[in-house]
Scaffold this motif. Sequence first.
Motif, PDB file in Angstrom:
ATOM      1  N   GLU A 107      13.725   8.163  24.877  1.00 55.72           N
ATOM      2  CA  GLU A 107      12.998   8.204  26.155  1.00 55.72           C
ATOM      3  C   GLU A 107      13.928   8.465  27.340  1.00 55.72           C
ATOM      4  O   GLU A 107      13.453   8.712  28.450  1.00 55.72           O
ATOM      5  N   LEU A 108      15.240   8.403  27.114  1.00 53.32           N
ATOM      6  CA  LEU A 108      16.190   8.643  28.208  1.00 53.32           C
ATOM      7  C   LEU A 108      16.683  10.093  28.173  1.00 53.32           C
ATOM      8  O   LEU A 108      16.724  10.716  27.119  1.00 53.32           O
ATOM      9  N   THR A 109      17.109  10.587  29.319  1.00 54.77           N
ATOM     10  CA  THR A 109      17.683  11.935  29.368  1.00 54.77           C
ATOM     11  C   THR A 109      19.092  11.893  28.766  1.00 54.77           C
ATOM     12  O   THR A 109      19.660  10.804  28.566  1.00 54.77           O
ATOM     13  N   ASP A 111      19.260  16.750  32.123  1.00 58.02           N
ATOM     14  CA  ASP A 111      18.095  16.021  32.627  1.00 58.02           C
ATOM     15  C   ASP A 111      16.895  16.068  31.689  1.00 58.02           C
ATOM     16  O   ASP A 111      15.805  15.633  32.055  1.00 58.02           O
ATOM     17  N   ARG A 112      17.133  16.626  30.505  1.00 51.93           N
ATOM     18  CA  ARG A 112      16.034  16.646  29.517  1.00 51.93           C
ATOM     19  C   ARG A 112      16.094  15.388  28.667  1.00 51.93           C
ATOM     20  O   ARG A 112      17.161  14.868  28.389  1.00 51.93           O
ATOM     21  N   LYS A 113      14.919  14.936  28.216  1.00 48.55           N
ATOM     22  CA  LYS A 113      14.896  13.730  27.382  1.00 48.55           C
ATOM     23  C   LYS A 113      15.520  14.021  26.026  1.00 48.55           C
ATOM     24  O   LYS A 113      15.337  15.119  25.471  1.00 48.55           O
ATOM     25  N   SER A 138      12.141   1.331  30.576  1.00 50.20           N
ATOM     26  CA  SER A 138      11.626   1.987  29.370  1.00 50.20           C
ATOM     27  C   SER A 138      10.399   1.307  28.795  1.00 50.20           C
ATOM     28  O   SER A 138       9.553   1.966  28.194  1.00 50.20           O
ATOM     29  N   ASP A 192      21.338  10.108  31.247  1.00 54.35           N
ATOM     30  CA  ASP A 192      21.092   8.656  31.296  1.00 54.35           C
ATOM     31  C   ASP A 192      21.583   7.965  30.034  1.00 54.35           C
ATOM     32  O   ASP A 192      22.072   6.836  30.088  1.00 54.35           O
ATOM     33  N   ASN A 193      21.428   8.635  28.884  1.00 52.18           N
ATOM     34  CA  ASN A 193      21.940   8.056  27.634  1.00 52.18           C
ATOM     35  C   ASN A 193      23.447   7.829  27.720  1.00 52.18           C
ATOM     36  O   ASN A 193      23.942   6.763  27.356  1.00 52.18           O
TER      37      ASN A 193
END
Lengths: 245, 329
Positions: B95-97, B134-136, A17, B100-101
């Motif tokens: 900033e993470l999808t 897969d969206r941020k 990041s 991923d979060n």
Amino acid sequence: MKWWIAFWNILVKDMRSYYLKPPNISWGLIFPLAWTGMFFIKSGSGLEGVLSMLPGVVVVSILFGTTSMLSVTVTFEKKGKSFDRLLLAPISLELLMLAKTSGAILFGAANAFIPIILAAFLTDLSQAVWSAAVPAIFLLAVTSTFLGLFIAVSVSEVFEAQTFSNFFRFPMVFLCGLFFPIERLPVFLRPLSYVLPPTYGADILQGAFGAGNALPMPIDFVLLIVFSTGLFLLSLRNIRRRWII
Amino acid sequence: MDKVSVNAISVDRLAKRFEDVQAVADASFEVLQGELFGFLGPNGAGKTTTINMLTGLARPDAGTVRISGIDCTQNPKAAQHLTGVVPDESNLYPELTGFDNLCFCAALYGMNKKKRKARARELLETFGLAQAADRKFAGYSKGMKRKLTIAAGIIHDPTILFLDEPTTGIDVASARQIRQLIADLHQAGTTILLTTHYIEEAERLCGRIAFIVQGRIVRIDTVGNLLQPIQERHVMQLAVSNPDFSLHDKLAEAFPNQIFKTLPGGLIRVEAGEPIRVGPLVRLLEEQGAEVNEARRVQPSLEDVFVKITGIEAAAMRKEKEKKGGGGL
């Protein structure tokens, strides 16, 4: 609780990041190169001057590579409350902060090797004492990172972190003996040089790259470890006092 | 089994002060295992500060906190593996999808890669976010952000869940969906401490409720017990055209056993301890030149109890709700 999973994932997330993003590379790498290039041109020496300039560019690369992003990102995460998510995880504060700083330490150390690789094409580094230079680079990265952490936990706003970082970084660059030998500094400034961690890292690197060091290397190493530990403990104390109110 | 081990949360004389504001004062309460306990109060009442002290984000000035029998007053980390927290603001990583979060939050609890991926997919499906996996997070709507934040709070399957204002500031449809998810979690056996300033939400979801005002818990009871005294009252609402300012006094004079209250929009609320006879009321009003368009019985609600106990008008709480932008029932 498998703490290493948490540790590794915090490190990987921060690397992806923050540290491997182009703006950080430009600030952490190009700026120190330009800075050193300026001194190199001003000195008027040829390629033989590269070796004498190398400790300076390595130290500045580490200092800017570690502190530029860490102090801002920790403040940013605290402000956006995503840092609270880390504080709520069942991992100790010590481990959490080590994970948060590991990315900066690795990035700072990696930054240091880029000017060394460039220098290897321009001059002969066969006489360099790598057994001193490599641990010194690592310890300098650790100390600078913990300095960045100390800055991050001492401020509330992102812009304060940036301003506060420069308040430390620029005097360090001038006073740590890289560009102006400490013995040539005004007498009243010399004690200040000796309370700055980069002074000892720079001293080791100057010895390692053949320019001669002022203090015995073991003392330099011990003092760097003392600075690292002190800054880390001070930062943890500030987090407990200021963030877990 | 002793009392401490039965309680999921035990709080005794908890207090917190911020400079000259007493945020929480002498708060004591217990939440049973599997209970859905509501913390109801206006903004600034001390709900979030209480949750922060229970979860380790704030240090109490006094009092003790036990989570599943573990004393967390001095060491809040001791029980963090048992608890999940959904804060009042969505605080995931922009900033993470979404995927991923969730995986990152699962990793903070030591879940291995295979397990956290499977759990993240399962929760995205449950919360209707699979399409946005897969969206941020930064690109999510407010409702989606709240849902993903709740999913992150339960990623490690906690036995105790702290939900701080979960439906504040989101659209009606998302708020309804979140309430259903909370009810499902409760059904599945999770102990939930829910803070809210939506009275209807607390009434609908919670078994027991604590009313908190200016840092003090003023009443704790089951919804049934709280409603009981007021349910014995009879309440009626009359919609009147051309109401006169003097109507209220005239009604009070003619029907001394009844309490009248003039509401905005030509409404008159009538409250009595016995059944209300509509005929005499309507006749009096029409004699005074007012036209009665509607008369209907009103079921007393938790809102009436809250107003009676705290003295805070529910309308003021609703205004806060509107200011925050939605979340209606």
